[in-house]
Design an enzyme around this catalytic site. Structure first.
Site, PDB file in Angstrom:
ATOM      1  N   LYS A   8       0.964  -1.138  -0.021  1.00 40.22           N
ATOM      2  CA  LYS A   8       0.097  -0.143  -0.215  1.00 40.22           C
ATOM      3  C   LYS A   8       0.804   1.611  -0.015  1.00 40.22           C
ATOM      4  O   LYS A   8       2.599   1.071   0.782  1.00 40.22           O
ATOM      5  CB  LYS A   8      -0.855   0.239   1.374  1.00 40.22           C
ATOM      6  N   ASP A 134      -2.265  -1.877   9.982  1.00 35.27           N
ATOM      7  CA  ASP A 134      -2.475  -2.136   8.941  1.00 35.27           C
ATOM      8  C   ASP A 134      -3.373  -3.371   7.792  1.00 35.27           C
ATOM      9  O   ASP A 134      -3.674  -3.407   6.758  1.00 35.27           O
ATOM     10  CB  ASP A 134      -1.251  -1.663   7.987  1.00 35.27           C
TER      11      ASP A 134
END
Ligand code: ATP
Length: 301
Positions: A8, A134
């Site tokens: 990401k 995350d």
């Protein structure tokens, strides 16, 4: 089975404050990119978890988030036998790209399928949240066929889907120096104490949401801001130099991802991104420079 564990980048990152438990209250726009690890998970009749990885320095026990995820699933659901995990890493380690969290999410998704557990994405996200802030985003990111864009709040675990980021090419450059997440936040806190954070620009989320909704890549890229960058630019000038260099090469915007040190740049044309990656490798003598992108269908919210 093999799961593509996607990296990401943060299109925006703001620190809203520090909580009583020491964690920071964050507001971020998270975006999956096509750079991925391959995580192969197989059931074994022998109890226990076997782990192999192309990077010999990564731990193979529960300090590895992929192994920790397998341990959690085996224990929580009292699954018979064991699992074999092979991780082929391409996502740079300790880079602000959520590589470990994504491997963790990949194992949760794989074991849910392999054992026919029938757990919802929400259930997997909540198991994942206990292993890393995350991980919930990586669960939805790895489960999706295409790129996804989410607003993440709290420590990163409270997620709201946003309009997808327009299709573009992305160059990611990982400087050769390590940057610890704890040190980056400490530098930010230190700046806050000395009032220097009052001078920094913060992301304007309203502008970013509108740009996402309109599919306006140029406005989006120009308004990408990560407040953690500022506190570290003095100590690590290469972050700023990389950003400047990327902009000179025609990037629509460039930013440090997460707690760094990776810097990514958004390009409208793949050819420009390919040329930029060559130029960055030469200029900065970096080994880890990737050309990747975002694959979406417009309005795939
Ligand atoms: P984030 O963006 O979520 O802060 P990061 O990209 O900065 O993550 P990671 O690459 O996920 O950092 O790894 C950071 C630490 O996690 C390293 O010290 C590494 O040893 C450990 N780690 C545990 N499991 C893994 C894994 N499967 N892949 C990479 N690192 C792992």
């Amino acid at each position: 089975m093999i799961v593509h564990a996607k990296a990401k980048v943060n299109l925006a990152l703001d620190v809203l404050g520090k909580r009583a438990d020491g964690y920071h209250e964050l507001k971020m726009i998270m975006q999956t990119v096509l750079l991925n690890d391959n995580v192969c998970v197989e059931k074994t009749t022998r109890a226990g978890i076997e782990c192999s990885c192309n990077l010999p320095f990564l731990p193979k026990d529960t300090r590895n988030l992929a192994v920790l995820a397998a341990r959690r699933m085996l224990d929580d659901f009292m699954l018979p036998g064991g699992v074999k995990i092979d991780i082929h890493k391409r996502i740079p380690v300790s880079a602000g790209l959520a590589g470990g969290s994504s491997d963790c999410a990949a194992v949760l998704l794989a074991m849910n399928k392999l054992y026919g557990l029938g757990l919802s994405l929400e259930a997997l996200m909540s198991i994942g949240a206990s292993m890393g802030a995350d991980v919930p985003f990586c669960v939805v990111g790895n489960a999706a066929q295409r790129g996804v864009t989410y607003l993440a709040q709290g420590v990163g675990e409270r997620l709201t889907q946003l309009h997808s980021c327009p299709c573009c090419a992305i160059v990611i450059a990982k400087p050769a120096f390590p940057l610890s997440t704890a040190d980056v936040f400490a530098a930010f806190d230190n700046n806050a104490v000395t009032q220097r954070n009052a001078e920094i620009q913060r992301p304007e989320f309203g502008i970013l949401y509108s740009a996402l909704k309109a599919g306006d890549l140029s406005t989006l890229a120009k308004n990408m801001i990560n407040v953690l960058e500022y506190a570290n630019l003095k100590k690590y000038p290469q972050i700023y130099e990389l950003k400047q260099f990327m902009m000179k090469l025609g990037a629509a915007g460039a930013l440090m991802s997460g707690s760094g040190p990776s810097v990514f740049a958004v390009f409208t044309e793949k050819n420009m991104a390919l040329a930029a990656s060559q130029a960055i490798k030469q200029q900065f003598k970096l080994r880890e420079v990737f050309v990747t992108g975002i694959d979406i269908t417009r309005n795939s919210k």
